[in-house]
Design an enzyme around this catalytic site. Sequence first.
Site, mmCIF file in Angstrom:
data_model
loop_
_atom_site.group_PDB
_atom_site.id
_atom_site.type_symbol
_atom_site.label_atom_id
_atom_site.label_comp_id
_atom_site.label_asym_id
_atom_site.label_seq_id
_atom_site.Cartn_x
_atom_site.Cartn_y
_atom_site.Cartn_z
ATOM 1 N N SER A 1 34.495 13.609 -7.673
ATOM 2 C CA SER A 1 34.049 14.338 -6.472
ATOM 3 C C SER A 1 32.920 13.701 -5.677
ATOM 4 C CB SER A 1 33.635 15.769 -6.854
ATOM 5 O OG SER A 1 34.760 16.586 -6.995
ATOM 6 N N SER B 1 35.299 16.768 -4.152
ATOM 7 C CA SER B 1 34.823 17.989 -3.540
ATOM 8 C C SER B 1 33.547 17.820 -2.701
ATOM 9 C CB SER B 1 34.557 19.032 -4.628
ATOM 10 O OG SER B 1 33.492 18.616 -5.463
ATOM 11 N N LYS C 1 24.524 18.950 -1.448
ATOM 12 C CA LYS C 1 25.771 19.689 -1.648
ATOM 13 C C LYS C 1 25.442 21.134 -1.993
ATOM 14 C CE LYS C 1 30.082 19.209 -4.358
ATOM 15 N NZ LYS C 1 30.763 18.413 -5.402
#
Lengths: 95, 492
Positions: free
Chosen positions: B177, B153, B78
């Site tokens: 997330s 997210s 990420k």
Amino acid sequence: MKITRREADHAARLARLALTEEEAEKTTEQLDKILEYVAKLSELDTKDVEPTSHVIPVSNVMRDDVARPSLPRVEALANAPDSDGEFFRVPKIIE
Amino acid sequence: MSLTEKTAHELSDLLRKKEVKAAEVLDGAFARIRAVDPSIRAFLTLMEETARKQAAAADERIARGQAGPLTGIPVALKDNLCTRGTRTTCASKILGNFVPPYDATVVSALDKAGAVFVGKTNLDEFAMGSSTENSAFQVTRNPWDKERIPGGSSGGSAAAVAADMCAAALGSDTGGSIRQPAACCGIVGLKPTYGRVSRYGLVAFASSLDQIGPLAKDVRDAALILDAIAGKDPADSTSADVPVPSHAAALTGDVRGLRIGIPKEYFLEGMDAEVEKAVRDAVEVLRRLGADVREVSLPHTPYAVAVYYILATSEASSNLARFDGVKYAYRAGRPSDLLDMYMKSRAEGFGAEVKRRIMLGTYALSAGYYDAYYRKGQQVRTLIKQDFDRAFETVDVIVTPTAPTPAFKIGEKTADPLQMYLSDIFTISVNLAGVPGLSLPCGFSSGSLPIGLQFLAKAFDEPTLLRAAHAYEQASEWHKRKPPAAGEGAKA
């Protein structure tokens, strides 16, 4: 109303955010709605409840006071928007 | 089955038996990325050069007989995890050109384990969001239905794994997330106990809630990655000094006698009928496997979203104060003075949701409101944590839905922040209580969208959490389904 435009403007100044007129209006409206929702917390009596800031116990961490390598200056300045090779450069502060 | 479809442990077996080389596995991953990512848009930056070197090193290590379970495995990161020499943007304009001078501890740990980094994945700006639509750069599509969000997210990481562009990925989870995008994309996502994994090098959103964890194709892969990244780190004073057991060894497949709690507050009047049915069916499977299923109560659940949006935004407003346009990050042009530089750089650099949260947090912490909002939020956090403490006195594991609905449509909730926040209603309490949570697929909607099942356990009891999830997975076939959209444009 949970939050006024004046309070929102004050928060924007504290947060160092230059909001446009339109953004400030919209943000005030949206924050008001969110705070309206958050107000449900007042249903709960928390008079004798300790606040939790961290779920696991956190204490100061000590280490021996010995010198060790730190980030080299060239690398520290590599991401600077403006530098003179030795320092970060910012607009003049003192007249 | 092509190489890209395989799990990390399946690939590892092939690599160690020398049936395939890490370089070939990597070629497959990049071919797959080139074929499907133009329509999925999971990646912000590819790390092809780094990956080639890591794959070559992995092949040498395998030849020497020193391979670990992650050696040669293609992994995505990420883009809020710092990678030395590789741009780390947090999907924000303000960090658009930021190249970290150091690696996050989890990045070093995976590198040491021999993993191969294919690239950095898209996210909601600074991990603030539930749909990955808040990225300043691109919208990531759900591989199961490209009109829908991949969750957020960590939506880029989830979509990349689901569409077989990598074997696994790392994400971060502040209010769901990792778990919610895993549910939306039909894969496994694990948020470890707070403190289990070092946060050093994770760009901070809400420091008392953030935790890094894996997104993977099955529970075993999630366990293997946790084994590699867990543990005390001198660089993160909130990482816990608790011994790390082998999580992979905990997967015995046996849940006989395991006490599983079903919290009544997670099954609401008017909830999505397909989600409810899939979760209840999964509970029946666990019961048939010998688990002792009983009802539990987490009475303060209805307050979790409100608490979260005070505490997380307050911490964020403080954490994001560092983006001042001085030492790194975006600086606005031609400021009249220093204050003007701060105000304009932040106004131009941050996106709408980030500004909204900074505003909310600043307001909640400001003079006169601190007690009413921040302190009150912390007190209710205590009540939520006590709910879990009490529940775990009578059960070993709690099972709930991961999200109230399957993946929603792109654009469906962007106009109403509160509706977007409520999509995290089943995941948020877990961060507030600090306990570990895992999502895995437990069915599909009539529209062929994955539905997620969430397992929760006591702090640092990931072994039991993973054992329960793995036992369910072994008894089901959901994790083997592949998204139809992922195949488009790809070679068979």
